[in-house]
Design an enzyme around this catalytic site. Structure first.
Site, PDB file in Angstrom:
ATOM      1  N   CYS A  76      34.954  36.134  32.944  1.00  0.00           N
ATOM      2  CA  CYS A  76      34.605  34.717  33.140  1.00  0.00           C
ATOM      3  C   CYS A  76      35.516  34.073  34.170  1.00  0.00           C
ATOM      4  O   CYS A  76      35.086  33.255  34.988  1.00  0.00           O
ATOM      5  CB  CYS A  76      34.729  33.939  31.824  1.00  0.00           C
ATOM      6  SG  CYS A  76      33.624  34.500  30.552  1.00  0.00           S
TER       7      CYS A  76
HETATM    8  C1  BEZ Z   1      35.183  38.334  29.804  1.00  0.00           C
HETATM    9  O1  BEZ Z   1      34.801  37.304  30.343  1.00  0.00           O
HETATM   10  O2  BEZ Z   1      35.986  39.082  30.341  1.00  0.00           O
HETATM   11  C2  BEZ Z   1      34.644  38.738  28.459  1.00  0.00           C
HETATM   12  C3  BEZ Z   1      34.234  37.783  27.544  1.00  0.00           C
HETATM   13  C4  BEZ Z   1      33.780  38.158  26.291  1.00  0.00           C
HETATM   14  C5  BEZ Z   1      33.731  39.510  25.974  1.00  0.00           C
HETATM   15  C6  BEZ Z   1      34.115  40.477  26.908  1.00  0.00           C
HETATM   16  C7  BEZ Z   1      34.582  40.092  28.157  1.00  0.00           C
END
Ligand code: BEZ
Length: 211
Positions: A45
């Site tokens: 994200c």
């Molecule tokens: C991420 O944004 O890295 C992420 C968010 C939730 C689960 C796995 C990865």
């Protein structure tokens, strides 16, 4: 009822990193792109929010207003956006919705319980100036989105909204287009003065009409 293509994008009032806003009012007469993030302080994200910020000018050029959403509260967003600026080479330059009560996430069906019953998936909704949903994409939390692909589909949506064409596989701005099958050859003659190649009666290829 889940949101579907052609539906009016659900309106809402929400707290964001740029203050409280009403979604339809924020969009005004522009296009919009609403995209969800599973959780604050997560790596994928963080890269996505940074990339959208670095490339915001390309969305502005297409008159597309960006707005992100994560179900974490606003205090959490405020801490996270510092990390985004620090690590991604751009500060957040569009609003990020805080949705701790999951009102927006529920209205847009962004929580898919068999994937995760708490966090949203990575949804993308592209909304036209008429507030109708023009495109929906859904990615799992583990897969980040591709900015080039989002810009490419926006180019296709904006072109096909204004011209009687569709865009073929792997099309990008400037490539040849397909005349919609519902248009007769007689009508195509006036709309496509550059002409077209008929590969099959239903497959007529023409230069991009607005180039
Ligand atoms: C991420 O944004 O890295 C992420 C968010 C939730 C689960 C796995 C990865």
């Amino acid at each position: 009822m889940p949101v579907r293509l052609g539906d009016t994008a659900p309106d809402f009032t929400a707290e964001t990193t740029e203050g409280t806003l009403r979604f339809h009012e924020y969009l005004g007469s522009s296009w919009g792109m609403l995209f969800s993030h599973p959780k604050d302080f997560t790596p994928v994200c963080t890269t996505e929010l940074g990339a959208f910020a670095r490339r915001k000018a390309e969305f502005d050029h297409r008159d597309v207003k960006l707005i992100g959403i994560s179900v974490d509260p606003i205090e959490s967003h405020r801490g996270w956006i510092g990390d985004i600026a620090e690590t991604q080479g751009a500060a957040l330059n569009y609003p990020l919705i805080a949705d701790p009560e999951r009102k927006v996430a529920t209205a847009y069906d962004m929580i898919h319980p068999n994937a995760n019953d708490t966090f949203t998936v990575r949804s993308v909704f592209i909304i036209g100036p008429d507030k109708k949903v023009k495109l929906m994409l859904t990615y799992p939390a583990s897969t980040g989105r591709n900015v080039d692909e989002l810009l490419r589909v926006i180019d296709s949506l904006q072109l096909t909204a204004n011209h009687a064409v569709a865009t073929p596989v792997d099309w990008k701005d400037g490539d040849d287009c397909i005349i919609v099958p519902s248009l007769s050859d007689a009508d195509a003659k006036t709309k496509f003065p550059k002409g077209w190649k008929t590969l099959k009666p239903y497959l007529r290829v023409t230069p991009q009409p607005n180039k």
